[in-house]
Design an enzyme around this catalytic site. Structure first.
Site, PDB file in Angstrom:
ATOM      1  CG  HIS A 177     -19.410  11.635  39.390  1.00 34.92           C
ATOM      2  ND1 HIS A 177     -20.549  11.074  38.856  1.00 34.92           N
ATOM      3  CD2 HIS A 177     -19.672  11.820  40.711  1.00 34.92           C
ATOM      4  CE1 HIS A 177     -21.458  10.943  39.811  1.00 34.92           C
ATOM      5  NE2 HIS A 177     -20.959  11.377  40.954  1.00 34.92           N
ATOM      6  CG  HIS A 211     -19.234  10.925  44.191  1.00 34.75           C
ATOM      7  ND1 HIS A 211     -20.136  11.943  44.031  1.00 34.75           N
ATOM      8  CD2 HIS A 211     -18.181  11.452  44.878  1.00 34.75           C
ATOM      9  CE1 HIS A 211     -19.669  13.044  44.585  1.00 34.75           C
ATOM     10  NE2 HIS A 211     -18.484  12.773  45.102  1.00 34.75           N
ATOM     11  CG  ASP A 221     -23.340   7.040  44.322  1.00 31.43           C
ATOM     12  OD1 ASP A 221     -22.295   7.726  44.404  1.00 31.43           O
ATOM     13  OD2 ASP A 221     -24.445   7.525  43.991  1.00 31.43           O
ATOM     14  CG  HIS A 222     -21.977   7.522  40.191  1.00 31.09           C
ATOM     15  ND1 HIS A 222     -22.958   7.934  39.334  1.00 31.09           N
ATOM     16  CD2 HIS A 222     -22.319   8.018  41.415  1.00 31.09           C
ATOM     17  CE1 HIS A 222     -23.853   8.671  39.994  1.00 31.09           C
ATOM     18  NE2 HIS A 222     -23.481   8.726  41.257  1.00 31.09           N
ATOM     19  CG  HIS A 255     -22.028  15.968  41.870  1.00 30.74           C
ATOM     20  ND1 HIS A 255     -22.723  16.046  43.060  1.00 30.74           N
ATOM     21  CD2 HIS A 255     -21.664  14.657  41.743  1.00 30.74           C
ATOM     22  CE1 HIS A 255     -22.768  14.840  43.621  1.00 30.74           C
ATOM     23  NE2 HIS A 255     -22.132  13.989  42.842  1.00 30.74           N
ATOM     24  CG  ASP A 279     -24.712  11.860  40.985  1.00 33.63           C
ATOM     25  OD1 ASP A 279     -25.543  11.112  40.441  1.00 33.63           O
ATOM     26  OD2 ASP A 279     -24.075  11.527  42.014  1.00 33.63           O
ATOM     27  CG  HIS A 296     -28.839   9.333  42.300  1.00 36.96           C
ATOM     28  ND1 HIS A 296     -28.630   8.389  43.273  1.00 36.96           N
ATOM     29  CD2 HIS A 296     -27.615   9.818  41.976  1.00 36.96           C
ATOM     30  CE1 HIS A 296     -27.335   8.292  43.541  1.00 36.96           C
ATOM     31  NE2 HIS A 296     -26.686   9.167  42.762  1.00 36.96           N
TER      32      HIS A 296
HETATM   33 FE    FE Z   1     -24.537   9.572  42.872  1.00 28.51          FE
HETATM   34 ZN    ZN Z   2     -22.099  11.712  42.843  1.00 27.91          ZN
END
Ligand code: FE
Ligand code: ZN
Length: 262
Positions: free
Chosen positions: A62, A64, A66-67, A120, A137, A175
């Site tokens: 996805h 985001h 942090d990905h 999410h 996530d 995570h």
């Molecule tokens: Fe994340």
């Molecule tokens: Zn995420």
């Protein structure tokens, strides 16, 4: 870095940022080396150097940051192919190949299936190959992603897809949230013996600074509050205690809201 063997590939697990995991998938019968959700390009480059291999693909679950933050730098360095959801193509940096539940990416030596696991975010996908699930996530150890964009109905649909995977499927989520998630789980599912032993085991694991991930679909179905509504006895007990409708979606929705406020 921790490594795991599967039939057609090895998985290398790289800790990144505060609590992210990045995964390198190293095919056994081809030169494919794919990274799932590169939060940080530098740790991926270090891992490639350690393996003595070139990065060929990026698989994003996805959009985001942090990905996907490593996408651009990795693309520049390796000229690798970026794969992401057709439904979220506009938000995946440097995307080359758009995939969906009906359109699987073809990577030599890997047999990849795609699941839409929106909730999410919208256009959140999971990658399934052999008995490995890379779910970003959507599903965590004893938890699931917050509903930033999707509805509870959508997320429950997504989780049902994941719960339907074979029991021995290894859950490579993005995570290390397992211990805090287990504290909530204990609160709402206090008579669950498998949950108790998981808490004991995962607490020991974290004290040794080892990852609690991958877990398995069997373990998540038995202990993850957000998959527990797959179990009729759990639905009955929870719905009775909270005075809500006795069905899986209402129980899931109540659990997700309670966890957000917990
Ligand atoms: Fe994340
Ligand atoms: Zn995420």
């Amino acid at each position: 870095m921790w490594s795991y063997q599967h039939q057609h590939f090895n998985v290398h697990q790289i800790p990144a940022l505060n609590d992210n995991y990045i995964y390198l998938i190293e095919a056994k019968n081809s030169d494919i080396l794919a990274v799932v959700d590169p939060a940080d390009a530098s740790v991926v480059n270090q891992a490639c150097a350690r393996l003595g291999k070139s990065l060929t693909h990026i698989l994003n679950t996805h959009h985001h940051w942090d990905h996907t933050d490593g996408n651009k730098a990795l693309k520049q360095r390796w000229n690798c192919t970026v794969i992401g959801a057709a439904d979220d193509a506009k938000r995946i940096p440097c995307i080359d190949i758009q995939v969906s539940e009906n359109v699987f990416p073809k990577l030599d030596g890997l047999n990849i299936q795609i699941l839409d696991v929106s909730g999410h975010t919208l256009g959140h996908i999971a990658y399934v190959m052999d008995n490995a699930l890379f779910c970003g996530d959507a599903l965590f150890g004893a938890g699931c992603g917050r509903l930033f964009e999707g509805s509870p109905e959508q997320m429950w649909q997504s989780l049902q897809k994941l719960g339907a995977l074979p029991d021995n499927t290894q859950v490579y989520c993005a995570h290390e949230y397992t211990l805090p998630n287990l504290r909530f789980a204990r609160d709402i599912d206090s008579n669950n013996k498998e949950l108790e032993s998981r808490i004991h085991r995962d607490t020991q694991t974290r004290m040794k600074k080892q990852p609690t991930i991958p877990s398995s679909i069997a373990l998540e179905k038995a202990t993850n509050p957000f998959l527990r509504p797959l179990n009729d006895t759990f639905i009955h007990t929870y719905a009775t205690a909270k005075h809500i409708e006795e069905n899986a979606l209402d129980v899931f929705t109540h659990l997700r809201t309670s966890k957000d406020r917990w």
